[in-house]
Design a protein around this motif. Structure first.
Motif, short mmCIF file in Angstrom:
data_model
loop_
_atom_site.label_atom_id
_atom_site.label_comp_id
_atom_site.label_asym_id
_atom_site.label_seq_id
_atom_site.Cartn_x
_atom_site.Cartn_y
_atom_site.Cartn_z
N PRO A 189 0.92 -1.17 0.15
CA PRO A 189 0.06 0.11 -0.13
C PRO A 189 0.80 1.12 -0.01
CG PRO A 189 -0.25 -1.07 2.15
CD PRO A 189 0.54 -2.13 1.25
N GLY A 226 1.77 1.83 -3.60
CA GLY A 226 0.79 2.22 -4.49
C GLY A 226 0.30 3.60 -4.02
N ARG A 227 0.16 4.03 -2.92
CA ARG A 227 0.19 5.50 -2.49
C ARG A 227 1.14 6.47 -3.26
NH1 ARG A 227 -0.13 5.89 3.73
NH2 ARG A 227 -0.80 8.34 3.25
N THR A 284 2.69 5.91 -6.06
CA THR A 284 2.14 5.80 -7.64
C THR A 284 1.04 6.56 -7.82
OG1 THR A 284 3.05 3.48 -7.53
CG2 THR A 284 2.06 4.10 -9.56
N ALA A 285 -0.03 6.45 -6.86
CA ALA A 285 -1.10 7.32 -6.98
C ALA A 285 -0.90 8.74 -6.90
CB ALA A 285 -2.14 6.72 -6.17
N GLN A 344 1.28 9.98 -10.20
CA GLN A 344 0.34 10.08 -11.37
C GLN A 344 -0.70 11.19 -11.14
OE1 GLN A 344 -0.58 8.17 -14.22
NE2 GLN A 344 -0.07 6.04 -13.74
N SER A 374 -4.14 2.09 3.89
CA SER A 374 -5.34 1.61 3.95
C SER A 374 -5.49 0.27 5.08
CB SER A 374 -5.77 0.96 2.63
OG SER A 374 -4.80 0.07 2.24
N GLU A 401 0.52 10.36 -0.55
CA GLU A 401 0.46 10.70 -1.73
C GLU A 401 0.88 12.30 -2.21
OE1 GLU A 401 -1.76 9.63 0.45
OE2 GLU A 401 -2.74 7.89 -0.35
#
Lengths: 336, 336
Positions: free
Chosen positions: B83, B86-87, B89-90, B93, B283, B300
DNA sequence: CTGAAAGCGCTTACAG
DNA sequence: CTGAAAGCGCTTACAG
């Protein structure tokens, strides 16, 4: 490159040949060029190479979701922290890496399709891996119309000839139903995925139609959205209306994790009071207490196969489309 | 492009100007060209454009981990389902997308560095976002030596001038320690991250040195690896040796989730018997029961800031490096 | 404001 | 097996 050619006393054409491992270069010259390359620290310019070869060495992974209320970081967040998409990315990368092909990940919703189409048309990538989960998604057809090599993550709704991979979702759901029956559960229910997604619809169908044949009609169902929070909501509503449920099939692991949390809050013991089965076998399954019994899809292998198919289509544009199918299996752990 | 020029009755130069929104094109001509573009369905070839502009419109997100036993899909799997990444990357992006800049994600271990370096040298991307979490990682220096615009995810261990973002890890850990003390916990312990990672070391330092000032020395610590399974192991060992622990700081949420599972298995109630605090606010925090109290890092936002910094360095290669710092905050939920 | 021309850095028939 | 030359499809000084 001129510098390398000069240093090695050959033409640029020959330098190019040794870089690209053309077989027709004399060993001595090859070695001389190689030395010149190390000495000068030369590396090819990929844009120039792409311009003439028409190959970029990259492919896109397009993750197409229905229109979002807001296309922002919360959408991106959901995509990039979703274990399912994570497994897809990992599987695709592991297949592509040995071929030195890179992956550009493009999450998109319908408000954004034109950007993706433009990107693909501009020739940034040699092909596309398309993860499209909605029936009404126009993107598969649009991508197909582009004429760029593409592989889909499921049978496209539109009648377009395209390679795709596939798992038998109905069979997977049936595996869950059988196991619950075998355990002696008699009051079954299910939290489905979104019913406008084939994966949601087919898992529900498979579950219900097997039970129907066993004389169990009208199994209660609440529709979820494949997120953990959505699974919590759905389970709460389901259990409020049907407190007697003793066997629960949840259409993916993330929602199952949410459902287990609700069961815990309600003081229901799993599996003694309620047996729970998920779907996917993602990492969420091991985060449950007890660990989640689930229907495994070999997601990494499927994504790797998509990548292999795509590479084959890129290498031979006339290759006929084919589909490859994977079998789901039941992974029995503590929850059922 | 010739086709468009012919259809519009202008030169290719003019077509190029309208595509690139050059201000010096007469409105009527601009419109004529635009019609010709739609009529012919023309789109630029990005390789040709890149060849002359020296801009690709892509940046790399390099995730550098220490050498893996096997560089294979299990490594990729861990990265892409983590996670935290993932954060990142988000966040990256979401900052890049409005600028029409694309992201290619490159997980790498030290056995693989040369491939990444080669990729960067070939000019596939305009810059790099480098997530490097180990002290000994040589990649930041290598990337810096390339002279390509780069932004790091933390202060580089080597003394290289580079922009980076930063959270005060020690302060975050101190927030956790304070809260545990305030709650009345007296037998504290911690599951740390890997001690060869600055993030692991600094969180431990911050936790311990605050407690030391309060007269609590030698707080027990077991080293974990930032994975959920690693958190389970570490917690199990810690609790076996120190069964009396009533306040536990776990250096990230994924490990905290594992620790909560172990506590559950051991029949310890959270927070009544043991209060637990995690780190990150990922998360995973909401997947815990009770929900996890945790030290929030705005991951993020940090990744978005990295992306903005990178864009600025790409636009102006002479820009001076700067670092931007974010404050951690305590998010209080049920576990402590 | 517009066009003719050069040039970005490669690869690849083609000729030798 | 090697080299001279053309060409991939753009952008951008430069001149007008």
């Amino acid at each position: 490159m001129d510098e390398v050619a000069a240093a090695a006393g050959v033409s640029r054409a020959t330098v190019s040949r040794v870089i690209n491992n053309a077989p027709t270069v004399e060993a001595k010259i090859r070695e001389r060029v190689q030395r010149a390359i190390s000495a000068t620290g030369y590396v090819v310019n990929s844009a120039a190479r792409t311009l003439v070869t028409r190959r970029t060495g990259s492919v896109a992974l397009v993750i197409s979701e229905p229109e979002q209320r807001e296309y922002d970081s919360s959408f991106l967040n959901r995509i990039f922290t979703d274990p399912f998409f994570g497994r897809i990315t990992a599987g695709a990368q592991s297949a592509l890496r040995p071929h030195d092909v890179h992956l550009v990940i493009l999450p998109t919703d319908s408000s954004d399709h034109h950007q993706v189409v433009r990107y693909l048309r501009q020739g940034h990538v040699d092909g596309v891996l398309l993860i499209s989960s909605h029936d009404e998604d126009p993107l598969p057809e649009q991508v197909h119309a582009l004429g760029i090599p593409a592989v889909m993550s499921a049978r496209p709704a539109a009648a377009i000839p395209a390679s795709f991979v596939h798992t038998d979702q109905r069979l997977g759901a049936r595996l869950a139903a059988e196991h619950l029956i075998r355990r002696g559960c008699t009051r079954l229910a299910t939290v489905s995925g979104p019913l406008d997604m084939p994966a949601g619809q087919e898992r529900l169908d498979g579950f219900r139609s097997f039970l129907q044949r066993r004389g169990l009609a009208d199994v209660p169902c609440v529709e979820g959205d494949f997120t953990r929070a959505g699974g919590e909501d759905a389970a709460r509503r389901l259990l409020a209306e049907h407190p007697g449920v003793d066997g629960l099939f949840v259409a993916n692991d993330l929602m199952a994790e949410g459902a287990m949390l609700v069961l815990h809050d309600l003081g229901r013991r799993v599996p003694d009071d309620v047996a729970v089965i998920g779907f996917d076998d993602s990492s969420a399954a091991l985060a449950c207490r007890p660990p989640l019994t689930t229907v495994r899809q070999p997601v990494e292998e499927m994504a790797a196969e998509m990548a292999e198919l795509l590479l084959a289509h890129i290498a031979d544009p006339d290759r006929l489309p084919r589909s490859v199918s994977f079998q789901p299996t039941l992974v029995i752990r503590g929850s059922a």
